[in-house]
Design a protein around this motif. Structure first.
Motif, PDB file in Angstrom:
ATOM      1  N   LYS A 228      33.308 -14.514 -25.847  1.00 41.52           N
ATOM      2  CA  LYS A 228      34.567 -14.362 -26.556  1.00 41.52           C
ATOM      3  C   LYS A 228      34.637 -15.370 -27.706  1.00 41.52           C
ATOM      4  O   LYS A 228      33.990 -16.414 -27.667  1.00 41.52           O
ATOM      5  N   SER A 229      35.422 -15.051 -28.721  1.00 42.02           N
ATOM      6  CA  SER A 229      35.652 -15.986 -29.809  1.00 42.02           C
ATOM      7  C   SER A 229      36.784 -16.907 -29.406  1.00 42.02           C
ATOM      8  O   SER A 229      37.929 -16.479 -29.250  1.00 42.02           O
ATOM      9  N   SER A 230      36.443 -18.188 -29.207  1.00 42.54           N
ATOM     10  CA  SER A 230      37.477 -19.131 -28.782  1.00 42.54           C
ATOM     11  C   SER A 230      38.406 -19.480 -29.933  1.00 42.54           C
ATOM     12  O   SER A 230      39.599 -19.699 -29.738  1.00 42.54           O
ATOM     13  N   VAL A 231      37.848 -19.533 -31.167  1.00 40.25           N
ATOM     14  CA  VAL A 231      38.643 -19.871 -32.343  1.00 40.25           C
ATOM     15  C   VAL A 231      38.180 -19.013 -33.513  1.00 40.25           C
ATOM     16  O   VAL A 231      36.982 -18.819 -33.717  1.00 40.25           O
ATOM     17  N   THR A 232      39.127 -18.500 -34.286  1.00 42.82           N
ATOM     18  CA  THR A 232      38.814 -17.742 -35.493  1.00 42.82           C
ATOM     19  C   THR A 232      39.663 -18.279 -36.638  1.00 42.82           C
ATOM     20  O   THR A 232      40.865 -18.465 -36.487  1.00 42.82           O
ATOM     21  N   PHE A 233      39.023 -18.527 -37.778  1.00 46.43           N
ATOM     22  CA  PHE A 233      39.765 -19.045 -38.935  1.00 46.43           C
ATOM     23  C   PHE A 233      39.050 -18.664 -40.227  1.00 46.43           C
ATOM     24  O   PHE A 233      37.884 -18.275 -40.220  1.00 46.43           O
ATOM     25  N   GLY A 234      39.768 -18.787 -41.330  1.00 49.95           N
ATOM     26  CA  GLY A 234      39.244 -18.390 -42.628  1.00 49.95           C
ATOM     27  C   GLY A 234      38.444 -19.488 -43.308  1.00 49.95           C
ATOM     28  O   GLY A 234      38.476 -20.654 -42.914  1.00 49.95           O
ATOM     29  N   ALA A 235      37.732 -19.100 -44.365  1.00 52.34           N
ATOM     30  CA  ALA A 235      36.932 -20.060 -45.127  1.00 52.34           C
ATOM     31  C   ALA A 235      36.619 -19.490 -46.503  1.00 52.34           C
ATOM     32  O   ALA A 235      36.693 -18.273 -46.725  1.00 52.34           O
ATOM     33  N   LYS A 236      36.303 -20.368 -47.426  1.00 50.79           N
ATOM     34  CA  LYS A 236      35.850 -19.995 -48.760  1.00 50.79           C
ATOM     35  C   LYS A 236      34.662 -20.887 -49.109  1.00 50.79           C
ATOM     36  O   LYS A 236      34.634 -22.051 -48.724  1.00 50.79           O
ATOM     37  N   GLY A 248      44.118 -27.568 -37.373  1.00 43.13           N
ATOM     38  CA  GLY A 248      44.508 -28.974 -37.469  1.00 43.13           C
ATOM     39  C   GLY A 248      43.868 -29.713 -38.622  1.00 43.13           C
ATOM     40  O   GLY A 248      44.200 -30.866 -38.884  1.00 43.13           O
ATOM     41  N   GLU A 249      42.923 -29.086 -39.309  1.00 43.95           N
ATOM     42  CA  GLU A 249      42.255 -29.726 -40.453  1.00 43.95           C
ATOM     43  C   GLU A 249      42.129 -28.712 -41.587  1.00 43.95           C
ATOM     44  O   GLU A 249      41.052 -28.186 -41.866  1.00 43.95           O
ATOM     45  N   PHE A 250      43.208 -28.438 -42.250  1.00 45.88           N
ATOM     46  CA  PHE A 250      43.216 -27.434 -43.307  1.00 45.88           C
ATOM     47  C   PHE A 250      42.318 -27.869 -44.465  1.00 45.88           C
ATOM     48  O   PHE A 250      42.317 -29.025 -44.881  1.00 45.88           O
ATOM     49  N   ASN A 251      41.537 -26.938 -44.984  1.00 49.92           N
ATOM     50  CA  ASN A 251      40.593 -27.181 -46.076  1.00 49.92           C
ATOM     51  C   ASN A 251      39.558 -28.250 -45.734  1.00 49.92           C
ATOM     52  O   ASN A 251      39.208 -29.105 -46.551  1.00 49.92           O
ATOM     53  N   THR A 264      27.101 -29.502 -43.634  1.00 48.44           N
ATOM     54  CA  THR A 264      27.336 -30.830 -43.083  1.00 48.44           C
ATOM     55  C   THR A 264      28.757 -31.289 -43.401  1.00 48.44           C
ATOM     56  O   THR A 264      29.212 -31.182 -44.546  1.00 48.44           O
ATOM     57  N   PHE A 265      29.437 -31.818 -42.382  1.00 54.19           N
ATOM     58  CA  PHE A 265      30.816 -32.280 -42.529  1.00 54.19           C
ATOM     59  C   PHE A 265      30.882 -33.810 -42.550  1.00 54.19           C
ATOM     60  O   PHE A 265      29.935 -34.490 -42.109  1.00 54.19           O
ATOM     61  N   SER A 266      31.975 -34.338 -43.047  1.00 55.28           N
ATOM     62  CA  SER A 266      32.126 -35.789 -43.205  1.00 55.28           C
ATOM     63  C   SER A 266      32.127 -36.534 -41.872  1.00 55.28           C
ATOM     64  O   SER A 266      31.803 -37.727 -41.826  1.00 55.28           O
ATOM     65  N   ASP A 267      32.479 -35.854 -40.786  1.00 49.13           N
ATOM     66  CA  ASP A 267      32.500 -36.513 -39.480  1.00 49.13           C
ATOM     67  C   ASP A 267      31.127 -36.515 -38.799  1.00 49.13           C
ATOM     68  O   ASP A 267      30.983 -36.915 -37.640  1.00 49.13           O
ATOM     69  N   GLY A 268      30.081 -36.050 -39.520  1.00 54.09           N
ATOM     70  CA  GLY A 268      28.732 -36.027 -38.979  1.00 54.09           C
ATOM     71  C   GLY A 268      28.336 -34.722 -38.328  1.00 54.09           C
ATOM     72  O   GLY A 268      27.155 -34.533 -37.989  1.00 54.09           O
TER      73      GLY A 268
END
Length: 273
Positions: A228-236, A248-251, A264-268
């Motif tokens: 199952k998809s636990s979380v679904t959200f948009g992106a560009k 909880g962390e928009f953009n 790669t994200f800033s939190d590693g």
């Protein structure tokens, strides 16, 4: 040599040593029998000894003939033993990254197919139309050297179709071809695809990024254990960065590395396609 015997050259030489040894022992047995026959021509065998040459000739022929089936049996056994590793070599290792991805089906241009899994089985999450149901279908992985490529056995029974349709993964791993001629193409443009999160220690969890509307993308955090998809959200996504509407962390920004197929994200955190 490794392909034929499935072992190193040293083991191959041992096989031939054993074969030669067996033939030699059979030959020694024949010579021994021949000598015993010679010694047997004593006074009690006057008829044979009176015709010594004929006796020896007959004995020689009998021993040679008895030697033939022994050699034939040894050769047949050796051939069988040496051929078995070659058959075992037909099955080769499967890399799940070769078939994983987001595919487009020309029969359902508004839908999507997400395939993820391991080296033995996989799952396909699909939707034929934005307003249609989302389904999960099981896939069995079959990979043999002489089968024409990696085979994916699809079970479409939950969709009302057959449960044993075979799709062949293309040599470039970017297509899946079906018996009716339909060809699914893997979405390779931009950041679309199936990723693994380096922070997620569960091997059954995946991140899928697919096309949504226009330039918008849809991200699904897939819990492989429950499919199952636990979380679904948009992106560009741009050429160098992608922005995610992470809960909880928009953009939330991620740096795109097209050569390494990573985000790669800033939190590693690193997602690898």
């Amino acid at each position: 040599l490794r392909y034929i015997f499935g072992v190193g050259a040293k083991r191959m030489m041992k096989c031939f040593d054993c074969l030669i040894a067996l033939i030699f022992l059979s030959f020694v047995g024949t010579i021994a029998g021949f000598q015993v026959g010679q010694q047997g021509c004593t006074a009690s065998s006057t008829r044979c000894c009176s015709r010594r040459q004929t006796c020896l000739d007959a004995l020689s022929r009998r021993n040679v003939l008895s030697f033939v089936p022994a050699v034939a049996a040894i050769v047949a056994t050796s051939t069988s033993i040496l051929s078995e590793p070659a058959m075992a070599e037909e099955v080769v290792a499967v890399s799940s990254s070769s078939y994983q991805g987001v595919y487009s089906d020309p029969n359902h241009p508004k839908g999507y197919r997400i395939i993820y899994g391991d080296d033995k089985k996989a799952t396909m999450k699909l939707q034929d139309d934005p307003k249609g149901p989302v389904l999960e279908l099981p896939i069995t992985i079959v990979d043999k050297k002489n089968s024409g490529g990696l085979s994916l056995l699809f079970d479409f029974s939950s969709k009302g179709g057959p449960k044993d349709i075979t799709g062949i993964l293309g040599d470039d791993s970017d297509t899946i071809t079906f018996p009716d001629g339909n060809v699914w193409k893997k979405e390779t443009k931009g950041i679309m695809g199936v990723y693994k999160d380096n922070d997620d220690k569960n091997p059954t969890n995946f991140v899928a990024i697919r096309k949504f509307k226009g330039a918008e993308l849809m991200v699904e955090l897939i819990d492989g254990s429950s499919q199952k998809s636990s979380v679904t959200f948009g992106a560009k996504a741009g050429s160098q960065k992608a922005f995610f509407e992470y809960p909880g962390e928009f953009n939330k920004a991620g740096v795109i590395n097209s050569k390494e197929n990573t985000i790669t994200f800033s939190d590693g955190k690193v997602w690898t396609r």
